[in-house]
Design an enzyme around this catalytic site. Sequence first.
Site, PDB file in Angstrom:
ATOM      1  N   ASN A 154       0.798  -1.226   0.000  1.00 62.32           N
ATOM      2  CA  ASN A 154       0.000   0.000   0.000  1.00 62.32           C
ATOM      3  C   ASN A 154       0.831   1.276   0.000  1.00 62.32           C
ATOM      4  O   ASN A 154       0.355   2.315  -0.407  1.00 62.32           O
ATOM      5  CB  ASN A 154      -0.967   0.002   1.192  1.00 62.32           C
ATOM      6  CG  ASN A 154      -0.301  -0.373   2.477  1.00 62.32           C
ATOM      7  OD1 ASN A 154       0.312  -1.436   2.578  1.00 62.32           O
ATOM      8  ND2 ASN A 154      -0.385   0.487   3.474  1.00 62.32           N
TER       9      ASN A 154
ATOM     10  N   SER B 227     -11.346  -4.632  -0.028  1.00 55.94           N
ATOM     11  CA  SER B 227     -12.120  -3.581   0.615  1.00 55.94           C
ATOM     12  C   SER B 227     -12.800  -2.705  -0.435  1.00 55.94           C
ATOM     13  O   SER B 227     -12.187  -2.390  -1.462  1.00 55.94           O
ATOM     14  CB  SER B 227     -11.149  -2.726   1.446  1.00 55.94           C
ATOM     15  OG  SER B 227     -11.847  -1.763   2.158  1.00 55.94           O
ATOM     16  N   ALA B 228     -14.046  -2.303  -0.181  1.00 53.11           N
ATOM     17  CA  ALA B 228     -14.803  -1.563  -1.206  1.00 53.11           C
ATOM     18  C   ALA B 228     -14.300  -0.133  -1.409  1.00 53.11           C
ATOM     19  O   ALA B 228     -14.358   0.396  -2.516  1.00 53.11           O
ATOM     20  CB  ALA B 228     -16.281  -1.537  -0.817  1.00 53.11           C
ATOM     21  N   HIS B 229     -13.798   0.479  -0.330  1.00 53.57           N
ATOM     22  CA  HIS B 229     -13.516   1.921  -0.474  1.00 53.57           C
ATOM     23  C   HIS B 229     -12.250   2.230  -1.270  1.00 53.57           C
ATOM     24  O   HIS B 229     -11.921   3.393  -1.496  1.00 53.57           O
ATOM     25  CB  HIS B 229     -13.496   2.614   0.892  1.00 53.57           C
ATOM     26  CG  HIS B 229     -12.322   2.344   1.770  1.00 53.57           C
ATOM     27  ND1 HIS B 229     -11.330   3.279   1.957  1.00 53.57           N
ATOM     28  CD2 HIS B 229     -11.980   1.284   2.520  1.00 53.57           C
ATOM     29  CE1 HIS B 229     -10.430   2.789   2.800  1.00 53.57           C
ATOM     30  NE2 HIS B 229     -10.810   1.573   3.158  1.00 53.57           N
TER      31      HIS B 229
ATOM     32  N   THR C 136     -25.449  -8.333  11.759  1.00 57.83           N
ATOM     33  CA  THR C 136     -26.428  -7.941  10.725  1.00 57.83           C
ATOM     34  C   THR C 136     -25.699  -7.457   9.485  1.00 57.83           C
ATOM     35  O   THR C 136     -24.742  -6.681   9.580  1.00 57.83           O
ATOM     36  CB  THR C 136     -27.329  -6.813  11.272  1.00 57.83           C
ATOM     37  OG1 THR C 136     -27.995  -7.327  12.426  1.00 57.83           O
ATOM     38  CG2 THR C 136     -28.348  -6.346  10.247  1.00 57.83           C
TER      39      THR C 136
ATOM     40  N   CYS D 266      -3.379   4.871   7.443  1.00 55.86           N
ATOM     41  CA  CYS D 266      -3.673   4.400   8.794  1.00 55.86           C
ATOM     42  C   CYS D 266      -2.563   4.770   9.761  1.00 55.86           C
ATOM     43  O   CYS D 266      -2.773   4.856  10.952  1.00 55.86           O
ATOM     44  CB  CYS D 266      -3.829   2.890   8.807  1.00 55.86           C
ATOM     45  SG  CYS D 266      -4.469   2.252   7.307  1.00 55.86           S
TER      46      CYS D 266
HETATM   47  C1  LIG Z   1      -3.027  -3.334   1.787  1.00 54.52           C
HETATM   48  C2  LIG Z   1      -4.121  -2.928   2.714  1.00 54.52           C
HETATM   49  N1  LIG Z   1      -4.626  -3.825   3.562  1.00 54.52           N
HETATM   50  C3  LIG Z   1      -5.599  -3.525   4.417  1.00 54.52           C
HETATM   51  C4  LIG Z   1      -6.127  -2.248   4.487  1.00 54.52           C
HETATM   52  C5  LIG Z   1      -7.231  -1.946   5.453  1.00 54.52           C
HETATM   53  O1  LIG Z   1      -8.425  -1.787   4.751  1.00 54.52           O
HETATM   54  P1  LIG Z   1      -9.769  -1.260   5.436  1.00 54.52           P
HETATM   55  O2  LIG Z   1      -9.630   0.215   5.459  1.00 54.52           O
HETATM   56  O3  LIG Z   1     -10.856  -1.700   4.521  1.00 54.52           O
HETATM   57  O4  LIG Z   1      -9.873  -1.867   6.771  1.00 54.52           O
HETATM   58  C6  LIG Z   1      -5.633  -1.260   3.635  1.00 54.52           C
HETATM   59  C7  LIG Z   1      -6.109   0.111   3.726  1.00 54.52           C
HETATM   60  O5  LIG Z   1      -5.398   1.062   3.545  1.00 54.52           O
HETATM   61  C8  LIG Z   1      -4.595  -1.614   2.717  1.00 54.52           C
HETATM   62  O6  LIG Z   1      -4.095  -0.728   1.878  1.00 54.52           O
END
Ligand SMILES: Cc1ncc(COP(=O)(O)O)c(C=O)c1O
Length: 418
Positions: A160, A214-216, A252, A340
């Site tokens: 990432n 992940s959708a976002h 849910t 993060c």
């Molecule tokens: C490689 C990777 N794994 C996991 C995640 C975590 O995803 P989520 O935000 O859907 O928890 C991310 C988010 O930046 C990511 O880039």
Amino acid sequence: MNKKIIYLDYAATTPVDAEVLKAMLPYFSEKFGNASSLHILGREASVAVANARKSVANFFNADENEIIFTSGATESNNLAIKGVLRAYFKNRKNTEKKPHIITTVFEHSCVLKTCQKMEKEGIAEVTYLPVYADGIIKIADLEKALKENTLLISIMYVNNEIGTVQPILQIGKMLAKINSERTEKIIFHTDATQAIAYFDTNVKKSGVDLLSMSAHKIYGPKGVGALYVKKSTKIAQVQDGGEQEFTLRSGTLNSSGIIGLGKAIELLGKNKQKESKKIQNLRDYLIKKVLKEIPKAQLNGSRVKRSPNNANFSFSDVEGESLLLQLDMEGLACSTGSACSSGSLNPSHVLLALGMEPEQAHSSLRITLGKYVTKKDLDVFVAKLKRILIDLRKISGKLLAEYYAKKNKQTNLKNYGK
Ligand SMILES: Cc1ncc(COP(=O)(O)O)c(C=O)c1O
């Protein structure tokens, strides 16, 4: 999106596509039913969730009952690792050898911290594979790390922060061969969160048993994702409650979110190749321009084996956070590392893993592109970046000169009279 902002942080998140939003909206209001309810409103939601599941399964070339909806990739990764360990211990005696996990030093924190926790609690032993200056692991290291008690391999598809691509398809092939000779099969998990928009995620081809997404990150909503679980994979639930998601994930269903994910992945499937090519061209334009026009700039990670949307640079003599703030004031949104952990002042564990010095890691900037970025945006970005870097380097040069002058004076005073 706010027109005044040039958004270059698509690896952190993406805006929700208008079509996705349109598909989701009724499930907040008139179609609000709980997908587990038996009445008409519940059945309506349940049918829409089933369609979304079909879209996700089609995208990965999986079966519908192999798709588990979660709250995002963090949860999918936790479920994959902890769920496999739980299933393992369900059928064993404590006296047996601890299961062994192989992962890498530069996983997303949700994988890394899960593995570290399992290790600390004495539940598993973990090998963290190194990555090299190009940001890629070596298959030979993985082969060497394999043990008789290896239960799980968890390796991210695309990093990432630096966007480098790991040899997932090769690992899958290698494991298929190894597994054909073992009674206890090694389970293969990949965190494909940053990969699914650009790389081959056909699970039949890669041979993965578990895949997180992940959708976002694909123009869908936040707080929803999925874990692909290949049939016959030994995995247990980690969250107790209802029996949703084939008993693997209680709670849910987030029906509006799931419908958004279904629509987002459907759109991605239609446009993947075209979008990917367009974004890669923009990325190449950006990398070339930055390396040509900005002195002392360095691209981090492999030039070629990287995601079409990622450019991660280091600019010596500046501090990444200051650079980021200045860019922000000019309406340019990018990032220093993963979203993060960008609140943390520690240098990125990913860049350190590549062998970079902490100062160099501190001077990094991650630019990630997406479908709304234009060439003009990149021209504006580079022009502003150039100007900001000149100013910041002047300040850091002045501070360094003052620091050395002070240091020399102190040394001279100390030496005085000797
Ligand atoms: C490689 C990777 N794994 C996991 C995640 C975590 O995803 P989520 O935000 O859907 O928890 C991310 C988010 O930046 C990511 O880039």
